[in-house]
Design a protein around this motif. Structure first.
Motif, PDB file in Angstrom:
ATOM      1  N   GLU A 191       6.699   1.595  12.628  1.00 37.63           N
ATOM      2  CA  GLU A 191       5.437   0.923  12.934  1.00 37.63           C
ATOM      3  C   GLU A 191       4.254   1.824  12.626  1.00 37.63           C
ATOM      4  O   GLU A 191       4.293   3.014  12.918  1.00 37.63           O
ATOM      5  CB  GLU A 191       5.436   0.567  14.423  1.00 37.63           C
ATOM      6  CG  GLU A 191       5.064  -0.854  14.732  1.00 37.63           C
ATOM      7  CD  GLU A 191       3.661  -0.911  15.305  1.00 37.63           C
ATOM      8  OE1 GLU A 191       3.003  -1.951  15.125  1.00 37.63           O
ATOM      9  OE2 GLU A 191       3.235   0.086  15.918  1.00 37.63           O
ATOM     10  N   GLY A 192       3.212   1.290  12.012  1.00 34.02           N
ATOM     11  CA  GLY A 192       2.018   2.080  11.752  1.00 34.02           C
ATOM     12  C   GLY A 192       2.061   2.842  10.435  1.00 34.02           C
ATOM     13  O   GLY A 192       1.084   3.454  10.046  1.00 34.02           O
ATOM     14  N   SER A 193       3.218   2.826   9.742  1.00 26.79           N
ATOM     15  CA  SER A 193       3.303   3.476   8.431  1.00 26.79           C
ATOM     16  C   SER A 193       2.893   2.477   7.352  1.00 26.79           C
ATOM     17  O   SER A 193       3.041   1.277   7.527  1.00 26.79           O
ATOM     18  CB  SER A 193       4.739   3.924   8.151  1.00 26.79           C
ATOM     19  OG  SER A 193       5.128   4.927   9.050  1.00 26.79           O
ATOM     20  N   PRO A 194       2.426   2.985   6.203  1.00 20.51           N
ATOM     21  CA  PRO A 194       2.149   2.070   5.092  1.00 20.51           C
ATOM     22  C   PRO A 194       3.472   1.448   4.612  1.00 20.51           C
ATOM     23  O   PRO A 194       4.540   1.971   4.912  1.00 20.51           O
ATOM     24  CB  PRO A 194       1.556   2.982   4.019  1.00 20.51           C
ATOM     25  CG  PRO A 194       1.211   4.262   4.697  1.00 20.51           C
ATOM     26  CD  PRO A 194       2.119   4.380   5.870  1.00 20.51           C
ATOM     27  N   SER A 195       3.379   0.369   3.852  1.00 15.06           N
ATOM     28  CA  SER A 195       4.577  -0.289   3.352  1.00 15.06           C
ATOM     29  C   SER A 195       5.374   0.686   2.473  1.00 15.06           C
ATOM     30  O   SER A 195       4.821   1.643   1.939  1.00 15.06           O
ATOM     31  CB  SER A 195       4.188  -1.522   2.539  1.00 15.06           C
ATOM     32  OG  SER A 195       3.529  -1.112   1.356  1.00 15.06           O
ATOM     33  N   LEU A 196       6.693   0.428   2.335  1.00 15.42           N
ATOM     34  CA  LEU A 196       7.535   1.299   1.506  1.00 15.42           C
ATOM     35  C   LEU A 196       7.020   1.317   0.068  1.00 15.42           C
ATOM     36  O   LEU A 196       7.006   2.370  -0.580  1.00 15.42           O
ATOM     37  CB  LEU A 196       8.987   0.816   1.554  1.00 15.42           C
ATOM     38  CG  LEU A 196       9.666   0.916   2.934  1.00 15.42           C
ATOM     39  CD1 LEU A 196      11.083   0.355   2.880  1.00 15.42           C
ATOM     40  CD2 LEU A 196       9.690   2.372   3.415  1.00 15.42           C
ATOM     41  N   ALA A 197       6.590   0.145  -0.432  1.00 13.76           N
ATOM     42  CA  ALA A 197       6.072   0.079  -1.799  1.00 13.76           C
ATOM     43  C   ALA A 197       4.883   1.029  -1.948  1.00 13.76           C
ATOM     44  O   ALA A 197       4.779   1.772  -2.921  1.00 13.76           O
ATOM     45  CB  ALA A 197       5.668  -1.357  -2.137  1.00 13.76           C
ATOM     46  N   ARG A 198       3.975   1.014  -0.941  1.00 14.45           N
ATOM     47  CA  ARG A 198       2.806   1.887  -1.047  1.00 14.45           C
ATOM     48  C   ARG A 198       3.200   3.358  -0.979  1.00 14.45           C
ATOM     49  O   ARG A 198       2.642   4.198  -1.662  1.00 14.45           O
ATOM     50  CB  ARG A 198       1.764   1.565   0.029  1.00 14.45           C
ATOM     51  CG  ARG A 198       0.471   2.386  -0.166  1.00 14.45           C
ATOM     52  CD  ARG A 198      -0.658   2.006   0.747  1.00 14.45           C
ATOM     53  NE  ARG A 198      -1.210   0.692   0.485  1.00 14.45           N
ATOM     54  CZ  ARG A 198      -2.088   0.412  -0.465  1.00 14.45           C
ATOM     55  NH1 ARG A 198      -2.501   1.354  -1.286  1.00 14.45           N
ATOM     56  NH2 ARG A 198      -2.535  -0.813  -0.618  1.00 14.45           N
ATOM     57  N   ALA A 218      17.484   3.666  -1.935  1.00 14.74           N
ATOM     58  CA  ALA A 218      18.076   2.710  -0.988  1.00 14.74           C
ATOM     59  C   ALA A 218      17.037   1.712  -0.461  1.00 14.74           C
ATOM     60  O   ALA A 218      16.917   1.490   0.742  1.00 14.74           O
ATOM     61  CB  ALA A 218      18.771   3.447   0.152  1.00 14.74           C
ATOM     62  N   VAL A 219      16.276   1.184  -1.412  1.00 12.31           N
ATOM     63  CA  VAL A 219      15.339   0.105  -1.046  1.00 12.31           C
ATOM     64  C   VAL A 219      15.611  -1.069  -1.988  1.00 12.31           C
ATOM     65  O   VAL A 219      16.377  -0.944  -2.950  1.00 12.31           O
ATOM     66  CB  VAL A 219      13.856   0.556  -1.192  1.00 12.31           C
ATOM     67  CG1 VAL A 219      13.545   1.718  -0.267  1.00 12.31           C
ATOM     68  CG2 VAL A 219      13.525   0.914  -2.626  1.00 12.31           C
ATOM     69  N   SER A 220      14.967  -2.196  -1.712  1.00 13.70           N
ATOM     70  CA  SER A 220      15.211  -3.350  -2.584  1.00 13.70           C
ATOM     71  C   SER A 220      14.488  -3.157  -3.919  1.00 13.70           C
ATOM     72  O   SER A 220      13.505  -2.417  -4.013  1.00 13.70           O
ATOM     73  CB  SER A 220      14.718  -4.625  -1.908  1.00 13.70           C
ATOM     74  OG  SER A 220      13.303  -4.675  -2.010  1.00 13.70           O
ATOM     75  N   ARG A 221      14.981  -3.835  -4.939  1.00 13.16           N
ATOM     76  CA  ARG A 221      14.364  -3.739  -6.262  1.00 13.16           C
ATOM     77  C   ARG A 221      12.950  -4.317  -6.198  1.00 13.16           C
ATOM     78  O   ARG A 221      12.044  -3.856  -6.885  1.00 13.16           O
ATOM     79  CB  ARG A 221      15.212  -4.540  -7.247  1.00 13.16           C
ATOM     80  CG  ARG A 221      15.210  -3.890  -8.616  1.00 13.16           C
ATOM     81  CD  ARG A 221      16.153  -4.626  -9.541  1.00 13.16           C
ATOM     82  NE  ARG A 221      15.506  -4.749 -10.852  1.00 13.16           N
ATOM     83  CZ  ARG A 221      15.998  -5.447 -11.852  1.00 13.16           C
ATOM     84  NH1 ARG A 221      17.122  -6.124 -11.702  1.00 13.16           N
ATOM     85  NH2 ARG A 221      15.360  -5.481 -12.999  1.00 13.16           N
ATOM     86  N   HIS A 222      12.768  -5.308  -5.338  1.00 16.86           N
ATOM     87  CA  HIS A 222      11.452  -5.930  -5.178  1.00 16.86           C
ATOM     88  C   HIS A 222      10.401  -4.897  -4.722  1.00 16.86           C
ATOM     89  O   HIS A 222       9.262  -4.877  -5.188  1.00 16.86           O
ATOM     90  CB  HIS A 222      11.547  -7.070  -4.167  1.00 16.86           C
ATOM     91  CG  HIS A 222      10.212  -7.649  -3.792  1.00 16.86           C
ATOM     92  ND1 HIS A 222       9.520  -8.487  -4.639  1.00 16.86           N
ATOM     93  CD2 HIS A 222       9.439  -7.469  -2.695  1.00 16.86           C
ATOM     94  CE1 HIS A 222       8.374  -8.808  -4.071  1.00 16.86           C
ATOM     95  NE2 HIS A 222       8.298  -8.213  -2.886  1.00 16.86           N
ATOM     96  N   THR A 223      10.839  -4.018  -3.797  1.00 16.37           N
ATOM     97  CA  THR A 223       9.930  -2.977  -3.297  1.00 16.37           C
ATOM     98  C   THR A 223       9.481  -2.050  -4.431  1.00 16.37           C
ATOM     99  O   THR A 223       8.287  -1.726  -4.552  1.00 16.37           O
ATOM    100  CB  THR A 223      10.639  -2.160  -2.186  1.00 16.37           C
ATOM    101  OG1 THR A 223      10.976  -3.052  -1.129  1.00 16.37           O
ATOM    102  CG2 THR A 223       9.764  -1.044  -1.661  1.00 16.37           C
TER     103      THR A 223
END
Lengths: 495, 495
Positions: free
Chosen positions: B10-17, B49-54
């Protein structure tokens, strides 16, 4: 006596003050001449049917303010040299409450820009947060709490910048302001140096050149294309111009809509470092980006050279009057001094309420909801423009974000006359030329604000604009004259 | 891969960012050199280990912001010329909430001035009125409602000026500001004329000369005696000086406390008319008058020449940031232009709440309650000073009003050193010399703020001040040296 007439009733000044006013008025007019003796309090009280205490009070006021002089044992007499021709003040008329830029009832198609839709704002939630926050303020905090801003709000903004843009900002570098306008106004005074110029994007929002002109500060235009400021094609040499500061809108150029690409960003930062100037980054609406995440602020590249200016006018509401600047340490002392003598600080209760709005993530939810709404409206506008005008006649500029859209026409000369006559036809619209520092470079472009319009209003607006545009262009038929007024799409894709 | 480390929570930027930031960071540092190919989205997604979409989203951000270039069928490659030595931003430290001029815990006798007592403020009543007023605002009013101010508030102020001071003012001449400070700051810009000077009372509040100096506007001191500005003994000829405006505090001179008498008032108005200048009347605390009614504003004598500046900082609370100016019509257009580019307007919700506070007469009741309280405190202070120092040593200046008291000592040289060493002894106090434009004319006077102090604090404060003063004056005994340091009461009554 002396024509004194007293009004009795709620909302009137006290009887003593009325007596004082009428006697001092007669003295100023000269009706009561210098050295004239006032009647005794007993006498006047009887004549006016008021208590003697009331008359004494009125006489005390006359003595205190120097209209009459009283000596023990002698009559109270009128002071000399008080005669003054008094301007008459007119009777007050009730004011009509009106909004400043009203969505006028006479306007059928209102494409005014910079207008968020305020109807879905969660007023009840806000009011409750305001109430909670206010009740928790200690008496000390109702006093002056400082020109830098309310600490919990500065911390909440830092957290929000981190979670929404990945920006790591020390709360002590965040300075709360009465909206971006105040940030820009203070920065103009703070960064101005004698014999130096500000560099502005051309076109840019009229507020910036106007506030510089108000102060007699020189500025120089730098041209903008579909990617924003043309950093390496400004028409001047960065190393030979003396610059106070550069004003840019890198996340969503106003009004053309471009995102400044990384190579121009790094080049601009290098120029700022080489020539010791600051960059003012105005991030006025990047929360509303409809395809992908908000653009990273230029600030991230160099927090010592870039001053980030943010506002809550679009994300909360303009009448809140809150925004902020992120300042390098070197500028903070000067800023605080200027702010202190401009208006000291922002209201504490509003700051506390906004801190709660951020802390409870109501802000994030409201932005997310509005982003969806504005995105749909933008889509409707794009579809309608495409359907009614066609891509051969009109092309859109800029990134899919914000609350406005720039349209370039294959042919068009959109000037003040066009705007004025549009208004007569019930259409409110801006030209890009209005925002140009160098007139004549963007006369083929119009600017449409859509954030505040319902889809049905957008559809009706585009249809009205098309009819008006056809009449202005002298096109008779139901279709536009593609031969004369169309893009060669192969040759000229604006974005 | 590439040392990318992702934070989840919580409070972190998105994984993509986070992926975007770390890749763009490496590009800026040069770790990822120009033309380097990025791995495929599938590859990077697997490694992190994240989605390809990210990963796609992160790549889209890199492309949008111009860090990498993607061509169909070819690898996505790093853009050229992006290498930038990045300043490191330090880790944010939590801010400590502090008030700006705190009633510091180390101060045993705090005679700071301009400090209303905020503890008795009816917070609950205010909060309820705020809530009611906000709920009644239409969405339009959450937008920009204009630089002149919220109409219902302007009307309520007009009514209040009439019932409290008998002043008849057209609401349309009342312009709401962020306190008196903003009024004075805007008026400086509005009234300044090249080659002309402002005339200031000497001594006067430091804010005015400071804000003029900030702008490089010239000013000239005019001396003050126990009756306020010495209009006919200024040391200059009104007809041969070019004046932008005259700044006065006629109801209660700051800091000496005199009421400007009628003959000086009319003389000043005549000079203003003859030489075409404006008079700025700062009425900063006349609501708190303890003997008799509030003094009539100078404004009443000539609404075309006098600009009345009022504030709600003392009557409501400073953190509200609301005040007003009453302007002649000739200045209104210029004022609105300046205000628009300074900060547009005051917050609408605060204005609406204050309108309700006035309309429901809660304001009148609060003022009346505070007047009684402050009057008692003033009485305690006068009695203590009389008892401890004696009239032969100390005499008081000024009218029985406001939140501060000027004391003149039979002998005394109160300078910065006196104030600094007082602070070391736990006493916060001001000298009149601090407010003097011409240093050295009032070194025998001290200024004591008392509005925020309980009677017990006042008694303790006066005792501490006496001890400190004795030590400073080198008086050994328990009694003051009446021979050396006392007034000849017959010869020199200061008021």
């Amino acid at each position: 006596m002396w024509g004194i007439v007293l009004q009795r009733g709620e909302g009137s000044p006290s009887l003593a003050r009325q007596i004082f006013q009428q006697i001092s008025g007669s003295i100023l007019e000269g009706t009561l001449p210098p050295d004239e003796a006032l009647p005794s309090t007993r006498e006047l009280a009887k004549a006016l049917a008021v208590s003697r205490h009331t008359v004494s009070e009125a006489y005390d006021m006359l003595i205190t303010e120097g209209y009459v002089t009283s000596r023990q044992g002698a009559a109270t007499r009128v002071t000399e040299h008080l005669c003054l021709d008094r301007s008459r003040s007119s009777r007050p008329e009730p004011l009509v409450t009106e909004t400043f830029h009203p969505l006028s009832s006479g306007v059928a198609a209102d494409f005014k820009t910079g207008q968020p839709d305020l109807r879905p704002f969660p007023k009840y939630v806000w009011s409750r947060l305001h109430s909670d926050a206010f009740s928790q303020l200690t008496p000390d905090l109702l006093g002056y709490s400082g020109p830098d801003g309310f600490s919990p709000l500065r911390e909440e903004i830092a957290d929000w910048l981190f979670r929404s843009r990945g920006l790591r900002v020390d709360p002590k570098n965040i300075f709360i302001t009465a909206g971006a306008t105040q940030s820009l106004s203070l920065l103009a005074d703070l960064l101005y140096r004698d014999e130096r110029e500000f560099v502005l994007e051309d076109p840019c929002h009229t507020a910036v050149p106007t506030l510089l002109r108000n102060r007699g500060y020189a500025y120089r235009p730098a041209p903008v294309d579909e990617h924003g400021l043309m950093v390496e094609e400004t028409g001047f040499d960065w190393d030979s111009v003396d610059i106070s500061a550069v004003y840019v809108t890198p996340s969503h150029q106003f009004p053309l809509g471009g995102i400044l690409p990384a190579n121009r960003r790094t080049a601009l930062i290098r120029h700022a470092r080489d020539n010791s100037f600051y960059i003012i980054e105005d991030d006025y609406d990047s929360e509303f980006r409809y395809q992908g995440a908000p653009v990273t602020p230029l600030y991230a590249l160099d927090p010592e050279r870039v001053i980030y200016v943010g506002t809550f006018s679009k994300t909360v509401f303009p009448g809140l009057r809150l925004g902020f600047s992120i300042l390098p340490e070197a500028l903070q002392k000067g800023w605080k001094h200027l702010r202190l003598y401009a208006d000291v600080q922002c209201p504490v209760a509003e700051q506390a309420a906004l801190a709660e709005f951020l802390r409870t993530r109501k802000m994030d939810r409201h932005i997310s909801r509005m982003r969806k709404l504005y995105g749909q409206r933008r889509q409707v506008l794009l579809e309608e423009v495409d359907k009614i005008f066609g891509q051969a006649v009109v092309q859109t500029w800029g990134d899919a974000s914000g609350l406005h859209l720039a349209l370039q026409f294959a042919e068009g000369n959109f000037d003040r006359k066009f705007v004025r006559e549009a208004k007569d036809s019930g259409i409110r619209i801006s030209t890009i030329d209005k925002y140009s520092l160098t007139a004549g470079k963007h006369t083929d472009k119009l600017l449409l604000g859509y954030g505040h319009l319902e889809p049905e209003e957008i559809r009706k607006g585009v249809a009205l604009l098309y009819d008006y545009w056809r009449r202005q262009s002298g096109i008779a038929g139901g279709k536009s004259k593609r031969d004369d007024q169309s893009f060669d799409i192969e040759k000229q894709p604006p974005n």
